[in-house]
Motif scaffolding. Sequence first.
Motif, PDB file in Angstrom:
ATOM      1  N   MET A  18       0.801  -1.226   0.000  1.00 36.90           N
ATOM      2  CA  MET A  18       0.000   0.000   0.000  1.00 36.90           C
ATOM      3  C   MET A  18       0.832   1.273   0.000  1.00 36.90           C
ATOM      4  O   MET A  18       0.289   2.365  -0.162  1.00 36.90           O
ATOM      5  CB  MET A  18      -0.975  -0.010   1.178  1.00 36.90           C
ATOM      6  CG  MET A  18      -0.343   0.145   2.522  1.00 36.90           C
ATOM      7  SD  MET A  18      -1.586   0.218   3.854  1.00 36.90           S
ATOM      8  CE  MET A  18      -1.975  -1.523   4.056  1.00 36.90           C
ATOM      9  N   VAL A  19       2.148   1.146   0.159  1.00 34.73           N
ATOM     10  CA  VAL A  19       3.012   2.331   0.150  1.00 34.73           C
ATOM     11  C   VAL A  19       3.325   2.775  -1.286  1.00 34.73           C
ATOM     12  O   VAL A  19       3.560   3.948  -1.546  1.00 34.73           O
ATOM     13  CB  VAL A  19       4.332   2.052   0.910  1.00 34.73           C
ATOM     14  CG1 VAL A  19       5.151   3.321   1.057  1.00 34.73           C
ATOM     15  CG2 VAL A  19       4.051   1.432   2.274  1.00 34.73           C
ATOM     16  N   THR A  21       1.609   1.808  -4.364  1.00 37.04           N
ATOM     17  CA  THR A  21       0.631   1.551  -5.425  1.00 37.04           C
ATOM     18  C   THR A  21       0.625   2.669  -6.470  1.00 37.04           C
ATOM     19  O   THR A  21       0.676   2.399  -7.672  1.00 37.04           O
ATOM     20  CB  THR A  21      -0.795   1.429  -4.850  1.00 37.04           C
ATOM     21  OG1 THR A  21      -1.007   2.470  -3.909  1.00 37.04           O
ATOM     22  CG2 THR A  21      -0.991   0.094  -4.170  1.00 37.04           C
ATOM     23  N   THR A  22       0.571   3.910  -6.018  1.00 39.10           N
ATOM     24  CA  THR A  22       0.473   5.031  -6.959  1.00 39.10           C
ATOM     25  C   THR A  22       1.721   5.126  -7.826  1.00 39.10           C
ATOM     26  O   THR A  22       1.638   5.288  -9.045  1.00 39.10           O
ATOM     27  CB  THR A  22       0.314   6.355  -6.188  1.00 39.10           C
ATOM     28  OG1 THR A  22      -0.616   6.188  -5.126  1.00 39.10           O
ATOM     29  CG2 THR A  22      -0.153   7.471  -7.099  1.00 39.10           C
ATOM     30  N   ALA A  25       1.889   2.339 -10.365  1.00 36.80           N
ATOM     31  CA  ALA A  25       0.936   2.540 -11.460  1.00 36.80           C
ATOM     32  C   ALA A  25       1.429   3.639 -12.396  1.00 36.80           C
ATOM     33  O   ALA A  25       1.388   3.481 -13.624  1.00 36.80           O
ATOM     34  CB  ALA A  25      -0.444   2.889 -10.900  1.00 36.80           C
ATOM     35  N   ASN A  26       1.922   4.738 -11.845  1.00 38.54           N
ATOM     36  CA  ASN A  26       2.395   5.823 -12.700  1.00 38.54           C
ATOM     37  C   ASN A  26       3.625   5.420 -13.505  1.00 38.54           C
ATOM     38  O   ASN A  26       3.765   5.799 -14.676  1.00 38.54           O
ATOM     39  CB  ASN A  26       2.683   7.082 -11.866  1.00 38.54           C
ATOM     40  CG  ASN A  26       1.427   7.889 -11.606  1.00 38.54           C
ATOM     41  OD1 ASN A  26       0.534   7.938 -12.440  1.00 38.54           O
ATOM     42  ND2 ASN A  26       1.354   8.524 -10.449  1.00 38.54           N
ATOM     43  N   LEU A  29       2.381   3.157 -16.345  1.00 37.23           N
ATOM     44  CA  LEU A  29       1.706   3.958 -17.367  1.00 37.23           C
ATOM     45  C   LEU A  29       2.725   4.700 -18.225  1.00 37.23           C
ATOM     46  O   LEU A  29       2.613   4.744 -19.454  1.00 37.23           O
ATOM     47  CB  LEU A  29       0.753   4.969 -16.716  1.00 37.23           C
ATOM     48  CG  LEU A  29      -0.592   4.431 -16.230  1.00 37.23           C
ATOM     49  CD1 LEU A  29      -1.321   5.481 -15.400  1.00 37.23           C
ATOM     50  CD2 LEU A  29      -1.473   4.005 -17.410  1.00 37.23           C
ATOM     51  N   PRO A  35      -1.450  -0.766 -15.928  1.00 36.34           N
ATOM     52  CA  PRO A  35      -1.517  -1.403 -14.613  1.00 36.34           C
ATOM     53  C   PRO A  35      -2.951  -1.563 -14.127  1.00 36.34           C
ATOM     54  O   PRO A  35      -3.798  -0.724 -14.409  1.00 36.34           O
ATOM     55  CB  PRO A  35      -0.789  -0.395 -13.715  1.00 36.34           C
ATOM     56  CG  PRO A  35      -1.046   0.927 -14.364  1.00 36.34           C
ATOM     57  CD  PRO A  35      -1.101   0.662 -15.843  1.00 36.34           C
ATOM     58  N   VAL A  36      -3.201  -2.632 -13.397  1.00 39.67           N
ATOM     59  CA  VAL A  36      -4.474  -2.754 -12.686  1.00 39.67           C
ATOM     60  C   VAL A  36      -4.183  -3.353 -11.322  1.00 39.67           C
ATOM     61  O   VAL A  36      -3.401  -4.294 -11.203  1.00 39.67           O
ATOM     62  CB  VAL A  36      -5.509  -3.588 -13.472  1.00 39.67           C
ATOM     63  CG1 VAL A  36      -5.079  -5.045 -13.619  1.00 39.67           C
ATOM     64  CG2 VAL A  36      -6.872  -3.530 -12.803  1.00 39.67           C
ATOM     65  N   MET A  37      -4.754  -2.782 -10.291  1.00 36.45           N
ATOM     66  CA  MET A  37      -4.596  -3.293  -8.940  1.00 36.45           C
ATOM     67  C   MET A  37      -5.886  -4.010  -8.551  1.00 36.45           C
ATOM     68  O   MET A  37      -6.971  -3.460  -8.720  1.00 36.45           O
ATOM     69  CB  MET A  37      -4.354  -2.141  -7.954  1.00 36.45           C
ATOM     70  CG  MET A  37      -2.903  -1.759  -7.777  1.00 36.45           C
ATOM     71  SD  MET A  37      -2.151  -1.038  -9.280  1.00 36.45           S
ATOM     72  CE  MET A  37      -0.520  -0.612  -8.670  1.00 36.45           C
ATOM     73  N   VAL A 184      10.901   6.241  -2.171  1.00 34.01           N
ATOM     74  CA  VAL A 184      10.225   5.002  -1.818  1.00 34.01           C
ATOM     75  C   VAL A 184       9.520   4.416  -3.038  1.00 34.01           C
ATOM     76  O   VAL A 184       8.980   5.153  -3.860  1.00 34.01           O
ATOM     77  CB  VAL A 184       9.237   5.216  -0.654  1.00 34.01           C
ATOM     78  CG1 VAL A 184       7.927   5.833  -1.106  1.00 34.01           C
ATOM     79  CG2 VAL A 184       8.986   3.900   0.069  1.00 34.01           C
ATOM     80  N   GLN A 238      10.119  12.402  -9.278  1.00 36.43           N
ATOM     81  CA  GLN A 238       9.170  12.749 -10.330  1.00 36.43           C
ATOM     82  C   GLN A 238       9.832  12.716 -11.703  1.00 36.43           C
ATOM     83  O   GLN A 238       9.244  12.244 -12.679  1.00 36.43           O
ATOM     84  CB  GLN A 238       8.614  14.125 -10.058  1.00 36.43           C
ATOM     85  CG  GLN A 238       7.637  14.556 -11.123  1.00 36.43           C
ATOM     86  CD  GLN A 238       7.174  15.966 -10.876  1.00 36.43           C
ATOM     87  OE1 GLN A 238       6.330  16.219 -10.027  1.00 36.43           O
ATOM     88  NE2 GLN A 238       7.756  16.900 -11.596  1.00 36.43           N
ATOM     89  N   ILE A 241       9.845   9.281 -13.195  1.00 36.30           N
ATOM     90  CA  ILE A 241       8.618   8.903 -13.912  1.00 36.30           C
ATOM     91  C   ILE A 241       8.625   9.542 -15.310  1.00 36.30           C
ATOM     92  O   ILE A 241       8.320   8.886 -16.314  1.00 36.30           O
ATOM     93  CB  ILE A 241       7.357   9.341 -13.131  1.00 36.30           C
ATOM     94  CG1 ILE A 241       7.281   8.638 -11.771  1.00 36.30           C
ATOM     95  CG2 ILE A 241       6.083   9.058 -13.950  1.00 36.30           C
ATOM     96  CD1 ILE A 241       7.044   7.159 -11.804  1.00 36.30           C
TER      97      ILE A 241
END
Lengths: 262, 262, 262
Positions: A18-19, A21-22, A25-26, A29, A35-37, A184, A238, A241
Amino acid sequence: MLNQLKQQNPLIHCMTNMVVTTYTANGLLALGASPVMAYAKEEVGDMAQAAGALLLNIGTPSNELTDAMIIAGQSANQAGKPVILDPVGAGATPFRTEICQKILSEVDVTIVRGNAGELSALVGAQGVVKGVDGSSDGDKEAIAKQVATSFSCIAVLTGEVDVITDGSETYTVSNGHEWLTKVVGTGCLLGGVVAAFAATADKTDFVKACAQAVSYYGVAAENAYNVSQEQGYGTFGQAFIDHLGLLSEEEALRLQRIEMKK
Amino acid sequence: MLNQLKQQNPLIHCMTNMVVTTYTANGLLALGASPVMAYAKEEVGDMAQAAGALLLNIGTPSNELTDAMIIAGQSANQAGKPVILDPVGAGATPFRTEICQKILSEVDVTIVRGNAGELSALVGAQGVVKGVDGSSDGDKEAIAKQVATSFSCIAVLTGEVDVITDGSETYTVSNGHEWLTKVVGTGCLLGGVVAAFAATADKTDFVKACAQAVSYYGVAAENAYNVSQEQGYGTFGQAFIDHLGLLSEEEALRLQRIEMKK
Amino acid sequence: MLNQLKQQNPLIHCMTNMVVTTYTANGLLALGASPVMAYAKEEVGDMAQAAGALLLNIGTPSNELTDAMIIAGQSANQAGKPVILDPVGAGATPFRTEICQKILSEVDVTIVRGNAGELSALVGAQGVVKGVDGSSDGDKEAIAKQVATSFSCIAVLTGEVDVITDGSETYTVSNGHEWLTKVVGTGCLLGGVVAAFAATADKTDFVKACAQAVSYYGVAAENAYNVSQEQGYGTFGQAFIDHLGLLSEEEALRLQRIEMKK
């Protein structure tokens, strides 16, 4: 392989902590994957089957989640889809080590991605593991090979130099940047990137695909650092990404530092 | 309406998926709303009653969470607060479709926000849904109207052109930028933005308020792209939060591309 | 103390809410600490014992999580490690207030970090709490002292001016920037920063260490604002992570605005 990945836009089913996930996914992408959770035992079998690859990351583990991971993993196995295990913090607590062992015994794991401390813990080797950022003085190539042969999988051991092996075919990768350790989820995202490359590659090319994924990821980090310099870890995270999305296959191949070991 | 929103600073109770919590909260804060996340069945009734609107987003569903969403939704109904449902991935697995149907049958949902694939799945229409980024070839206006009339709600169908309808009053919005699809949680955040506008508007103006929310959101994305250009998806995603906060009502009205359909 | 913290790189076991996990981890990494998130009752005792400090943040509470927090807290108590409680939204719902009371009665909490509304709720004082961004008109110093003496702990009450007290030794800190309230998780991250300073300091210096943590954090926010100016809340939130990492002890001491109260 990167062009192929962007064209295929593979669905990656992420069961991750849960730390991260975002960020995971980014990153996926940006890379060109989809991505799908999904975590509930009622749907993970369906989702794993529909996906091109399944990522199991035990960074915030629970027994309930482990059960769901095994359902998803077995479903991916049946559908012939690669399963990537990221044993975050294995060795840090007995609970995490046991969960990894349970998953490895009930699911046919295709690729294990972790640091030296985590991979050592999987095969009972001694190492000092501090939290989830473990380290180990053992011979990294030996550890990786032991994991690969013990679990009939590909081991992706990441650190300053990364080792990728299935026990016989072995590569080292020396791309990357140390600032990755200050953001992280970068290690966890690498598990996702490996999954996306595995979803794209032929099974016979998986070891090389893993090496390319690790190298690609490292080059993106180098580019991110070159652009953002010493502005800070937030800006670097950032920019990473950004550069996962901006990096072309041509540049990735030009800057890759992959060595094949005999 | 934006000025009014910023003045009222409505509390938005978000029961959203674990991938997008941070981004949703930051977007709502930038907009001028006050987000609160609460998931436990022991408190969601209290929180939904205290809030100006309730957002139910099923992106990482479970049975336990569904039960809590129904408690929260019924509490919001009793208090006369708008309930926004975001059926993430409906159609991707039977589990998600069933959860949506359960919520829609037990809660008086005010607004449903989803893409064409998700909305198709709610009314049993055929569409190819790939993961949570579905698409559908059906007539989008027809799908939106069918959802609106089937569930006596407002349907907000988002895509390249967005359709907002309660079955009789219909708007299309053509603001936005395609890079929104490369940042996770932008669609989910839109559900939150719609909730914040609904918390501010009169019930009689909800359809128009939804259209303005969608347009406002799209203009912020356009501005974010204009400023960040091709720096990358990470930079764009952050600039979008910036511009959700920077955009004035005057500029939003000047740049809005809303069309009323007959 | 900052140099010492960076040298020791303390492991901070964070049991925090699901909205702020990433931001908390990135802030702690930038600061020079080593965050680890672990929530399962099967492992939290082991993790809390291995860590330098334990953070309990009830921002997305559940009964199951509360039980795990108590296990972790008691384990930290046995190992003599500081426990920091962040009572997010105490007073907003009865459920949150009760969870705080349960934790405070079963765990020896070292430091409580919250706003005036939350701290008022812990001691039954009247205040208007709206969601998790509470406020109170009571005398902040009085509230902080009441919390400190009621629970034999240090109270860190944050607001425009922060109050840090153990009931006898009291400091106020007037660093910081109001834009912190527009980025989700900044308050929660402060709980983590306080934990990292507590993991580094001698027990006899905890009150002063808390004041320094709060001041350091505020100076980083001031620097972040000075660099990013009015670019937007997204950019500010990232610049804040940058400056948590860039700030030197020397500059922090030079810019600190700590006042000792008699």
